[in-house]
Design a protein around this motif. Structure first.
Motif, short mmCIF file in Angstrom:
data_model
loop_
_atom_site.label_atom_id
_atom_site.label_comp_id
_atom_site.label_asym_id
_atom_site.label_seq_id
_atom_site.Cartn_x
_atom_site.Cartn_y
_atom_site.Cartn_z
N SER A 142 -16.66 -39.72 -15.27
CA SER A 142 -18.08 -39.41 -15.09
C SER A 142 -19.01 -40.57 -15.44
N PRO A 143 -18.83 -41.26 -16.59
CA PRO A 143 -19.74 -42.38 -16.87
C PRO A 143 -19.74 -43.44 -15.77
N ALA A 144 -18.54 -43.76 -15.26
CA ALA A 144 -18.46 -44.76 -14.19
C ALA A 144 -19.12 -44.25 -12.92
N MET A 145 -18.82 -43.00 -12.53
CA MET A 145 -19.39 -42.46 -11.30
C MET A 145 -20.90 -42.29 -11.39
N LEU A 146 -21.38 -41.91 -12.58
CA LEU A 146 -22.83 -41.77 -12.76
C LEU A 146 -23.53 -43.12 -12.67
N ASN A 147 -22.91 -44.17 -13.21
CA ASN A 147 -23.50 -45.51 -13.07
C ASN A 147 -23.53 -45.95 -11.62
N ILE A 148 -22.45 -45.65 -10.87
CA ILE A 148 -22.42 -46.02 -9.45
C ILE A 148 -23.49 -45.25 -8.67
N LEU A 149 -23.58 -43.93 -8.92
CA LEU A 149 -24.61 -43.13 -8.26
C LEU A 149 -25.99 -43.67 -8.56
N GLY A 271 -26.74 -54.27 -12.78
CA GLY A 271 -26.34 -53.88 -14.12
C GLY A 271 -25.51 -52.60 -14.11
N ARG A 272 -25.89 -51.65 -13.27
CA ARG A 272 -25.15 -50.38 -13.22
C ARG A 272 -23.79 -50.55 -12.55
N PHE A 273 -23.73 -51.37 -11.51
CA PHE A 273 -22.42 -51.62 -10.90
C PHE A 273 -21.51 -52.38 -11.87
N LEU A 274 -22.08 -53.36 -12.59
CA LEU A 274 -21.27 -54.17 -13.51
C LEU A 274 -20.77 -53.36 -14.70
N VAL A 275 -21.58 -52.41 -15.17
CA VAL A 275 -21.19 -51.67 -16.37
C VAL A 275 -20.21 -50.56 -16.06
N ALA A 276 -20.08 -50.15 -14.80
CA ALA A 276 -19.18 -49.04 -14.45
C ALA A 276 -17.76 -49.25 -14.98
N PRO A 277 -17.12 -50.41 -14.73
CA PRO A 277 -15.78 -50.58 -15.30
C PRO A 277 -15.79 -50.72 -16.82
N LEU A 278 -16.89 -51.20 -17.38
CA LEU A 278 -16.95 -51.37 -18.84
C LEU A 278 -16.96 -50.02 -19.56
N THR A 279 -17.45 -48.97 -18.89
CA THR A 279 -17.49 -47.66 -19.53
C THR A 279 -16.09 -47.12 -19.80
N LEU A 280 -15.09 -47.66 -19.12
CA LEU A 280 -13.71 -47.24 -19.35
C LEU A 280 -13.11 -47.92 -20.58
N ARG A 281 -13.81 -48.95 -21.12
CA ARG A 281 -13.27 -49.70 -22.25
C ARG A 281 -14.19 -49.68 -23.47
N TRP A 282 -15.49 -49.65 -23.23
CA TRP A 282 -16.47 -49.68 -24.32
C TRP A 282 -17.04 -48.28 -24.53
N SER A 283 -17.44 -47.99 -25.77
CA SER A 283 -18.07 -46.71 -26.06
C SER A 283 -19.50 -46.68 -25.52
N GLU A 284 -19.98 -45.50 -25.24
CA GLU A 284 -21.37 -45.34 -24.79
C GLU A 284 -22.37 -45.89 -25.80
N PRO A 285 -22.22 -45.60 -27.12
CA PRO A 285 -23.18 -46.14 -28.09
C PRO A 285 -23.24 -47.67 -28.08
N ALA A 286 -22.07 -48.32 -27.93
CA ALA A 286 -22.06 -49.79 -27.93
C ALA A 286 -22.79 -50.33 -26.71
N ALA A 399 -17.05 -37.02 -30.63
CA ALA A 399 -18.05 -38.03 -30.30
C ALA A 399 -17.35 -39.26 -29.76
N PRO A 400 -18.10 -40.14 -29.06
CA PRO A 400 -17.50 -41.32 -28.45
C PRO A 400 -16.84 -42.21 -29.50
N ARG A 401 -15.81 -42.89 -29.04
CA ARG A 401 -15.13 -43.83 -29.94
C ARG A 401 -16.05 -44.99 -30.24
N GLY A 402 -15.74 -45.76 -31.24
CA GLY A 402 -16.53 -46.97 -31.52
C GLY A 402 -17.27 -46.84 -32.80
#
Length: 402
Positions: A142-149, A271-286, A399-402
């Motif tokens: 969902s975080p990745a798809m929402l960033n793409i949308l 920024g949203r396209f670039l962050v989409a793959p990062l959401t699979l590795r980084w926490s939302e708070p970070a 809660a999110p990791r990180g």
């Protein structure tokens, strides 16, 4: 293997929500809402001349749009599950079409504001509706798809100012009419959107009222999330609406100022396209903490006339992930308030409502050069809110990791 099977099952469930044409149409829908919102800023000079408006008076167009947006979000949330998704999205697209044409052809300012309000109603329905459907239809992705949308929102926001810059601000009615017609055409692929949840059970609107015994902790978390969304959308709308005016005041030409606004939206999109793959590795708070810090620094730099166009582009890059990345974080951090998503999306539009007249008033009291300084204060509060939420949600189960 088990993880891959689970993800495949979730992906299959997601596919039942939309046909491929409907997914594409949803992205086009976000292009349209981005374009319609971004048109007001570059059109302000023509609106002021045509209707004899002050800066704060002209800013009311964007405010009316966001007031309609808030109403649209709340109405969609209330009807969600009681009326089919296709009908709700269809009404939203129809409102965008009618409102856009009304704004373009209005003979006086009150009717133009009414057109902006109606456009905003449709905007709010599409914004909340598609975010909600994507958030519940893609599981862990969902975080990745929402960033793409939401990146497609930025594509539209690039196109809008670019067209105004190329055609001239006085041609804004034609641009509004074109986008209104496109909104009407999106009624066609709605047959590919699933009308109900896969399990056939009630949708969230029928069972999402927060329990009466919501804890003070939950209320505090929700309140700070609302603050974060209100202020960061205020910054986003403030830059999009007033960047051309600020750049012209510090010596840049009209065409360059409009083009620089397009670059701002371009960076928001990237920024949203670039962050989409990062959401699979980084926490939302970070991700959100870095975003708030970056936009604060860039707004401070925008006070310098020579750096302003580049600094605004940086704001677009850093602010990009906050809105879509924060929604999954909110869902996990505040599970007791199940309507929290609708609340923060609606409340966030308050930032858009206030951005036009507040910055217009700041211009009248001080000068246009104060715009980035005012927005810097809002961004700094966003950073403080993110820091507080990160600490507070570490103790929340799930809660999110990180």
């Amino acid at each position: 293997m088990h993880t891959l099977s689970a993800r495949s099952a979730k992906a299959g469930s997601a596919d039942r929500w939309f046909s491929t044409p409907a997914i594409v149409a949803s992205c086009v829908g976000f292009i349209l809402i981005g374009a319609l919102q971004s048109l007001y800023g570059p059109a302000l000079p023509a609106l002021r001349e045509e209707f004899g408006l002050s800066p704060s008076g002209a800013g009311l167009a964007l405010s009316a749009h966001f007031i309609g947006g808030v109403t649209g979000v709340l109405a969609f949330d209330r009807a969600y599950g009681r009326i089919g998704n296709r009908a709700l999205l269809g009404v939203s697209y129809a409102l965008m079409a009618v409102g856009g044409i009304a704004f373009a052809l209005a003979p006086n300012w009150p009717l133009a504001l009414l057109g902006a309000l109606v456009t905003g109603l449709g905007f709010g329905g599409i914004d909340y509706g598609l975010n909600q459907l994507f958030a519940t239809g893609f599981g862990r992705r969902s975080p990745a798809m929402l960033n793409i949308l939401n990146a497609h929102f930025g594509i539209g926001a690039i196109i809008g100012p670019a067209l105004i810059g190329a055609l001239g601000a006085d041609r804004y009615p034609a641009v509004f009419v074109v986008f209104a017609v496109l909104a009407a055409l999106l009624l066609i692929p709605l047959g590919g959107v699933r009308d109900r949840t896969p399990d056939g059970g009630p949708q969230p609107a029928s069972a999402t009222a927060p329990a009466a015994g919501v804890s003070a902790r939950t209320a505090s978390l929700l309140g700070v999330f609302v603050l974060l969304y209100v202020l960061h959308v205020g910054v986003e709308a403030g830059v999009g609406g007033w960047e051309p005016t600020h750049l012209e005041a510090v010596g840049y030409g009209t065409a360059l100022a409009a083009s620089a606004t397009s670059v701002y939206w371009l960076m928001l999109t990237l920024g949203r396209f670039l962050v989409a793959p990062l959401t699979l590795r980084w926490s939302e708070p970070a991700i959100i903490a870095v975003s708030c810090a970056g936009m604060s620094v860039c707004l401070l730099a925008a006070v310098l006339p020579g750096a302003a166009p580049y600094a605004y582009a940086g704001v677009g890059l850093f602010i990009a992930p906050i809105f879509p990345t924060g929604l999954p974080w909110l869902k996990r951090a505040v599970p007791a308030a199940q309507r929290a998503g609708a609340l923060v999306i609606a409340a966030s539009m308050v930032g858009g409502v206030a951005a036009g007249p507040v910055l217009g008033r700041a211009i009248e009291l001080f000068e246009v050069r104060m715009v980035p300084a005012v927005l810097f204060v809002l961004a700094a509060v966003c950073l403080a809110a993110t820091w507080w939420l990160t600490r507070a949600t570490r103790a929340v189960p799930g809660a999110p990791r990180g």
